[in-house]
Design a protein around this motif. Sequence first.
Motif, PDB file in Angstrom:
ATOM      1  N   GLY A  47       0.788  -1.230   0.000  1.00 65.43           N
ATOM      2  CA  GLY A  47       0.000   0.000   0.000  1.00 65.43           C
ATOM      3  C   GLY A  47       0.816   1.274   0.000  1.00 65.43           C
ATOM      4  N   SER A  48       2.006   1.246   0.608  1.00 63.61           N
ATOM      5  CA  SER A  48       2.858   2.436   0.652  1.00 63.61           C
ATOM      6  C   SER A  48       4.027   2.364  -0.310  1.00 63.61           C
ATOM      7  CB  SER A  48       3.387   2.642   2.084  1.00 63.61           C
ATOM      8  OG  SER A  48       2.331   2.886   2.979  1.00 63.61           O
ATOM      9  N   SER A  49       4.041   1.371  -1.169  1.00 64.78           N
ATOM     10  CA  SER A  49       5.140   1.220  -2.122  1.00 64.78           C
ATOM     11  C   SER A  49       5.012   2.210  -3.271  1.00 64.78           C
ATOM     12  CB  SER A  49       5.158  -0.204  -2.687  1.00 64.78           C
ATOM     13  OG  SER A  49       4.047  -0.415  -3.558  1.00 64.78           O
ATOM     14  N   GLY A  50       6.118   2.423  -3.957  1.00 67.59           N
ATOM     15  CA  GLY A  50       6.081   3.289  -5.127  1.00 67.59           C
ATOM     16  C   GLY A  50       5.166   2.757  -6.203  1.00 67.59           C
ATOM     17  N   GLU A  51       5.139   1.443  -6.355  1.00 67.74           N
ATOM     18  CA  GLU A  51       4.302   0.838  -7.398  1.00 67.74           C
ATOM     19  C   GLU A  51       2.822   1.103  -7.135  1.00 67.74           C
ATOM     20  OE1 GLU A  51       8.204  -1.207  -7.378  1.00 67.74           O
ATOM     21  OE2 GLU A  51       6.780  -0.631  -5.821  1.00 67.74           O
ATOM     22  N   ALA A  52       2.386   0.938  -5.890  1.00 70.45           N
ATOM     23  CA  ALA A  52       0.987   1.186  -5.568  1.00 70.45           C
ATOM     24  C   ALA A  52       0.637   2.661  -5.706  1.00 70.45           C
ATOM     25  CB  ALA A  52       0.683   0.703  -4.148  1.00 70.45           C
ATOM     26  N   ARG A  53       1.557   3.524  -5.285  1.00 72.44           N
ATOM     27  CA  ARG A  53       1.300   4.959  -5.366  1.00 72.44           C
ATOM     28  C   ARG A  53       1.220   5.422  -6.820  1.00 72.44           C
ATOM     29  NH1 ARG A  53       0.081   7.715  -0.742  1.00 72.44           N
ATOM     30  NH2 ARG A  53       1.347   9.484  -1.371  1.00 72.44           N
ATOM     31  N   LYS A  54       2.089   4.892  -7.680  1.00 67.39           N
ATOM     32  CA  LYS A  54       2.055   5.259  -9.099  1.00 67.39           C
ATOM     33  C   LYS A  54       0.758   4.788  -9.761  1.00 67.39           C
ATOM     34  CE  LYS A  54       6.306   3.684  -9.666  1.00 67.39           C
ATOM     35  NZ  LYS A  54       7.624   3.259 -10.236  1.00 67.39           N
ATOM     36  N   SER A 105      10.133  10.058  -4.005  1.00 70.61           N
ATOM     37  CA  SER A 105       9.271  11.162  -4.446  1.00 70.61           C
ATOM     38  C   SER A 105       7.797  10.866  -4.187  1.00 70.61           C
ATOM     39  CB  SER A 105       9.495  11.447  -5.937  1.00 70.61           C
ATOM     40  OG  SER A 105       9.083  10.337  -6.733  1.00 70.61           O
ATOM     41  N   LEU A 106       7.456   9.579  -3.995  1.00 73.00           N
ATOM     42  CA  LEU A 106       6.074   9.179  -3.729  1.00 73.00           C
ATOM     43  C   LEU A 106       5.868   8.810  -2.260  1.00 73.00           C
ATOM     44  CD1 LEU A 106       5.474   7.045  -6.958  1.00 73.00           C
ATOM     45  CD2 LEU A 106       4.952   9.456  -6.554  1.00 73.00           C
ATOM     46  N   GLU A 107       6.740   9.318  -1.409  1.00 75.62           N
ATOM     47  CA  GLU A 107       6.647   9.043   0.034  1.00 75.62           C
ATOM     48  C   GLU A 107       5.368   9.650   0.616  1.00 75.62           C
ATOM     49  OE1 GLU A 107       6.533   8.058   3.515  1.00 75.62           O
ATOM     50  OE2 GLU A 107       8.338   7.304   2.510  1.00 75.62           O
ATOM     51  N   PRO A 108       4.480   8.823   1.202  1.00 80.55           N
ATOM     52  CA  PRO A 108       3.232   9.370   1.736  1.00 80.55           C
ATOM     53  C   PRO A 108       3.421  10.293   2.938  1.00 80.55           C
ATOM     54  CG  PRO A 108       3.387   6.992   2.131  1.00 80.55           C
ATOM     55  CD  PRO A 108       4.488   7.347   1.205  1.00 80.55           C
ATOM     56  N   ILE A 109       4.460  10.096   3.730  1.00 82.44           N
ATOM     57  CA  ILE A 109       4.664  10.937   4.910  1.00 82.44           C
ATOM     58  C   ILE A 109       4.868  12.397   4.512  1.00 82.44           C
ATOM     59  CG2 ILE A 109       6.268  11.440   6.825  1.00 82.44           C
ATOM     60  CD1 ILE A 109       6.685   8.444   7.130  1.00 82.44           C
ATOM     61  N   LEU A 110       5.477  12.639   3.357  1.00 82.63           N
ATOM     62  CA  LEU A 110       5.766  14.014   2.949  1.00 82.63           C
ATOM     63  C   LEU A 110       4.504  14.818   2.708  1.00 82.63           C
ATOM     64  CD1 LEU A 110       8.847  13.513   0.576  1.00 82.63           C
ATOM     65  CD2 LEU A 110       8.813  14.045   3.029  1.00 82.63           C
ATOM     66  N   GLY A 111       3.385  14.145   2.456  1.00 80.65           N
ATOM     67  CA  GLY A 111       2.122  14.850   2.252  1.00 80.65           C
ATOM     68  C   GLY A 111       1.123  14.657   3.376  1.00 80.65           C
ATOM     69  N   MET A 112       1.598  14.179   4.527  1.00 84.60           N
ATOM     70  CA  MET A 112       0.689  13.837   5.615  1.00 84.60           C
ATOM     71  C   MET A 112       0.045  15.074   6.254  1.00 84.60           C
ATOM     72  SD  MET A 112       1.521  11.241   8.776  1.00 84.60           S
ATOM     73  CE  MET A 112       1.838   9.873   7.661  1.00 84.60           C
ATOM     74  N   ILE A 113       0.776  16.194   6.265  1.00 82.91           N
ATOM     75  CA  ILE A 113       0.235  17.428   6.829  1.00 82.91           C
ATOM     76  C   ILE A 113       0.016  18.410   5.685  1.00 82.91           C
ATOM     77  CG2 ILE A 113       0.581  19.301   8.483  1.00 82.91           C
ATOM     78  CD1 ILE A 113       2.421  17.474  10.040  1.00 82.91           C
ATOM     79  N   MET A 146      14.354  10.275  -4.243  1.00 86.91           N
ATOM     80  CA  MET A 146      14.526   9.269  -5.285  1.00 86.91           C
ATOM     81  C   MET A 146      13.229   9.127  -6.079  1.00 86.91           C
ATOM     82  SD  MET A 146      16.867   6.622  -3.072  1.00 86.91           S
ATOM     83  CE  MET A 146      18.272   7.329  -2.168  1.00 86.91           C
ATOM     84  N   GLU A 147      13.304   9.477  -7.336  1.00 86.45           N
ATOM     85  CA  GLU A 147      12.131   9.568  -8.200  1.00 86.45           C
ATOM     86  C   GLU A 147      11.431   8.216  -8.324  1.00 86.45           C
ATOM     87  OE1 GLU A 147       9.223  11.370 -10.148  1.00 86.45           O
ATOM     88  OE2 GLU A 147      10.965  12.405  -9.292  1.00 86.45           O
ATOM     89  N   GLY A 148      10.114   8.225  -8.072  1.00 88.99           N
ATOM     90  CA  GLY A 148       9.296   7.040  -8.263  1.00 88.99           C
ATOM     91  C   GLY A 148       9.308   6.056  -7.116  1.00 88.99           C
ATOM     92  N   ALA A 149      10.113   6.311  -6.102  1.00 93.06           N
ATOM     93  CA  ALA A 149      10.179   5.390  -4.967  1.00 93.06           C
ATOM     94  C   ALA A 149       9.113   5.739  -3.950  1.00 93.06           C
ATOM     95  CB  ALA A 149      11.561   5.427  -4.324  1.00 93.06           C
ATOM     96  N   GLY A 150       8.656   4.710  -3.233  1.00100.48           N
ATOM     97  CA  GLY A 150       7.673   4.895  -2.192  1.00100.48           C
ATOM     98  C   GLY A 150       8.299   4.845  -0.810  1.00100.48           C
ATOM     99  N   HIS A 151       7.556   4.259   0.127  1.00102.58           N
ATOM    100  CA  HIS A 151       7.937   4.348   1.537  1.00102.58           C
ATOM    101  C   HIS A 151       9.061   3.407   1.940  1.00102.58           C
ATOM    102  CE1 HIS A 151       7.482   5.153   5.771  1.00102.58           C
ATOM    103  NE2 HIS A 151       7.273   3.868   6.022  1.00102.58           N
ATOM    104  N   TRP A 152       9.141   2.243   1.336  1.00 97.09           N
ATOM    105  CA  TRP A 152      10.082   1.211   1.811  1.00 97.09           C
ATOM    106  C   TRP A 152      11.426   1.397   1.113  1.00 97.09           C
ATOM    107  CZ3 TRP A 152       7.343  -0.229   5.737  1.00 97.09           C
ATOM    108  CH2 TRP A 152       5.955  -0.216   5.622  1.00 97.09           C
ATOM    109  N   LEU A 153      12.017   2.541   1.344  1.00 96.76           N
ATOM    110  CA  LEU A 153      13.073   3.068   0.477  1.00 96.76           C
ATOM    111  C   LEU A 153      14.284   2.159   0.378  1.00 96.76           C
ATOM    112  CD1 LEU A 153      13.597   5.625  -1.242  1.00 96.76           C
ATOM    113  CD2 LEU A 153      14.838   6.566   0.720  1.00 96.76           C
ATOM    114  N   GLN A 154      14.799   1.675   1.505  1.00 99.12           N
ATOM    115  CA  GLN A 154      16.041   0.895   1.452  1.00 99.12           C
ATOM    116  C   GLN A 154      15.825  -0.490   0.861  1.00 99.12           C
ATOM    117  OE1 GLN A 154      14.286   1.539   4.183  1.00 99.12           O
ATOM    118  NE2 GLN A 154      14.918   0.351   5.966  1.00 99.12           N
TER     119      GLN A 154
END
Length: 322
Positions: free
Chosen positions: A177-184, A263-271, A293-301
Amino acid sequence: MPIDLQMIDTGAARLRVAVAGEGPLIVLIHGFPESWYSWRHQIPVLAEAGFRVAAPDVRGYGGSDKPHAIEAYAIKELCGDIAGLIAALGAQQAVVVGHDWGAPIAYATALLHPARVRAVAGLSAPYAGRGPAPSIELFRKIYQDRFFYQLYFQEPGVAEAELETSIRASLRKFYYGSSGEARKANDRVANPTGPGLLDRLVDPAQFPSWLTDADLDYYASQFRDSGFRGPLNRYRNSERDFSDMAGFDGRQITQPAAFLAGSLEPILGMIPGVDMVERMRAQCADLRQVKIMEGAGHWLQQERPAEVNAALLEFLGTLPGV
């Protein structure tokens, strides 16, 4: 590079810690709902680069101690575990790196135990300072008429019961749900049913390649042993953390710092309306590195291991004597 799982007494808790390499110490702190294993791509690379790497199961997870009380998961307690781990490993200082909930633990350890933290890096969750009120109070105002997972996590036993019904399926949905693939793909349930969290998350037909079935099996085995109470208790300490950190209101992190996110990190848009990266720049006296990192989601490493490894090594290279 072999990884050795050790039980280490930090003073207040015994932690299971993945240890590898020799040299200056780096501590890697995972987030929710994860394990030391979320750093599996970083540990050997950092060890081969000449560092001693220690990645604990945070208190409440995996093979580490799991106290029952909610207050045992306050930020000052978890930071004490990290400071105690650094001392138990015979080091004066460490570079402390955290992802998700591990990032606030890293930042707060730099404030509460400054002599133990040489430098600090956060993945996915930026440092925003103490703020004007407990974060959970802010979320109640923002999400008063909408479902928000952190609000759902507040009542002890409710989320535990849902997530523990089918641990592997819960983790699969949560990670996707928080991955870049799901966010895209904007891949979410538009009209969820039921009062819980899992009905609102997609179970993908095929998971992205960065998490294999074997990886998911390992994570699931850890939560079958540990359950979710300890991990969820971290979310139940917002008011306590706000009070405990009152002495640091307006204080910057002074150690060299870095921030990495997708770039698709959900925390960055939480507020809404708050630029979280710019907020972090104002809260750190020496923010040496910011990489989005362009296109990446939450589970960055896990999603972008090579990019994260390169960024961490670049940051480490800015530190004297490394």
